[in-house]
Design an enzyme around this catalytic site. Structure first.
Site, PDB file in Angstrom:
ATOM      1  N   ARG A   5      46.481  33.802  54.139  1.00 39.27           N
ATOM      2  CA  ARG A   5      45.308  34.433  53.539  1.00 39.27           C
ATOM      3  C   ARG A   5      44.762  35.502  54.466  1.00 39.27           C
ATOM      4  NH1 ARG A   5      39.701  33.904  53.614  1.00 39.27           N
ATOM      5  NH2 ARG A   5      38.661  34.206  51.580  1.00 39.27           N
TER       6      ARG A   5
ATOM      7  N   GLU B 157      29.781  46.561  26.734  1.00 43.07           N
ATOM      8  CA  GLU B 157      30.843  46.036  25.878  1.00 43.07           C
ATOM      9  C   GLU B 157      30.633  44.543  25.694  1.00 43.07           C
ATOM     10  OE1 GLU B 157      34.558  46.734  27.912  1.00 43.07           O
ATOM     11  OE2 GLU B 157      33.702  46.135  29.832  1.00 43.07           O
TER      12      GLU B 157
ATOM     13  N   ARG C 168      48.472  51.044  29.882  1.00 46.75           N
ATOM     14  CA  ARG C 168      47.269  50.578  30.585  1.00 46.75           C
ATOM     15  C   ARG C 168      47.638  49.726  31.793  1.00 46.75           C
ATOM     16  NH1 ARG C 168      42.759  47.435  27.252  1.00 46.75           N
ATOM     17  NH2 ARG C 168      44.405  45.866  27.197  1.00 46.75           N
TER      18      ARG C 168
ATOM     19  N   LYS D 265      41.921  46.422  34.291  1.00 55.73           N
ATOM     20  CA  LYS D 265      41.990  45.117  33.618  1.00 55.73           C
ATOM     21  C   LYS D 265      42.419  44.046  34.625  1.00 55.73           C
ATOM     22  CE  LYS D 265      43.481  43.089  29.205  1.00 55.73           C
ATOM     23  NZ  LYS D 265      42.139  42.934  28.613  1.00 55.73           N
TER      24      LYS D 265
ATOM     25  N   TYR E 197      46.157  42.092  34.304  1.00 53.34           N
ATOM     26  CA  TYR E 197      46.816  41.407  33.196  1.00 53.34           C
ATOM     27  C   TYR E 197      46.769  42.246  31.930  1.00 53.34           C
ATOM     28  CZ  TYR E 197      42.403  40.080  30.893  1.00 53.34           C
ATOM     29  OH  TYR E 197      41.201  40.096  30.233  1.00 53.34           O
TER      30      TYR E 197
END
Length: 286
Positions: free
Chosen positions: A101, A182, A52, A150, A33
């Site tokens: 799945r 972070e 990114r 991310k 995301y």
């Protein structure tokens, strides 16, 4: 007002947007995301977020659903139709719906799922925390080892934010092997003797788009930047501390694990960096 969202080529009322229960983003957190801030109806550092996004997709061998130009058009349409002056555009790409799945990746021809929606945040750049500062606690960093991607795997950062809430503070900083990595959704910094210190880029931290811009502006302003690890104890003894993120911009940290940082008030370096960042981003917004 019902928001208009984007889902796989269609602009829909949010109440009508549906994603399959077999989507790998839902079943496996197999997705990435980005969040792009909007100020004055314009997108902040859009090119950086696109770069990114491409990197995250490539690291996961995931197909890109569209071009940067197409993404820009979608962002602009959502900002316009939802009448967003200040706020954010959230974008998510998953590996899509293989029809069942399975741990194994689906066939390459499986179409990625692309979702975008807006969040209205009036006065986003005028957050009170920019003046009062944030209080944080430290928590062990037990996330997976590829924090530079991310992904939508945000359970532990959510848990850490709840730990902070239970401690009656604003956020948490992660600590691994005695060193700060972070924040839960931001990059972490300290200031000592006018030197800005922050962890160097690696797989251990997110390669923050705001981080890159702020460090560039700091160097252009003749501020000294040192990219290295630091401890919570060093942070507590620092003159200042702050965080950066796409929605918090540059926000001071005034307390860490109950100990005041510096005078326990927002510092001058963080304030100046926030001022420079917002000024430059306003000029470059698209």
């Amino acid at each position: 007002m019902t928001r208009t969202v984007y889902l796989n080529g269609d602009y829909l009322p949010e109440t009508e947007a549906k994603v399959s229960i077999f989507d790998r983003g839902f079943l496996m957190a197999d997705g990435v995301y980005e969040v792009t801030s909007v100020l004055g109806g314009k997108l902040i550092d859009f090119a950086g977020h696109c770069a990114r996004l491409r990197r995250s997709l490539a690291e996961l061998d995931m197909a890109s659903p569209c071009t940067d130009a197409e993404l820009l058009a979608i962002h602009r349409e959502l900002v316009s139709v939802n009448d967003v002056t200040d706020g954010m555009v959230y974008l998510q790409v998953t590996r899509g719906n293989p029809g069942d799945r399975d741990f194994a990746y689906p066939p390459a021809e499986t179409k990625p799922t692309l979702v975008l929606f807006t969040q209205n945040k009036p006065g986003l750049a005028d957050s009170p925390s920019a003046k009062t500062g944030l209080k944080v606690i430290s928590v062990p960093d037990v996330r997976w080892g590829r924090r530079d991607i991310k992904t939508v795997q945000l359970l532990y950062p959510s848990m850490a934010k709840m730990m902070a809430k239970a401690a009656h503070v604003d956020d948490a900083w992660f600590v691994e092997d005695g060193m700060v990595t972070e924040g839960t959704s931001n990059n972490a910094y300290i200031v000592k003797g006018n030197k800005i210190i922050t962890r160097a880029l690696s797989n251990d931290i997110l390669h923050g788009i705001t981080r890159a811009a702020v460090l560039r502006f700091a160097r252009e302003a003749q501020m000294e930047v040192e990219e290295r690890n630091f401890t919570i104890e060093e942070a507590q003894r620092a003159d200042e501390a702050f965080i950066t993120s796409a929605s918090a911009f540059v926000t001071p940290v005034v307390e860490i694990d109950g100990a005041p940082v510096g005078a326990g008030t927002a510092g001058k370096v963080a304030a100046r960096l926030r001022e420079i960042y917002l000024e430059e981003m306003h000029k470059a917004a698209i």
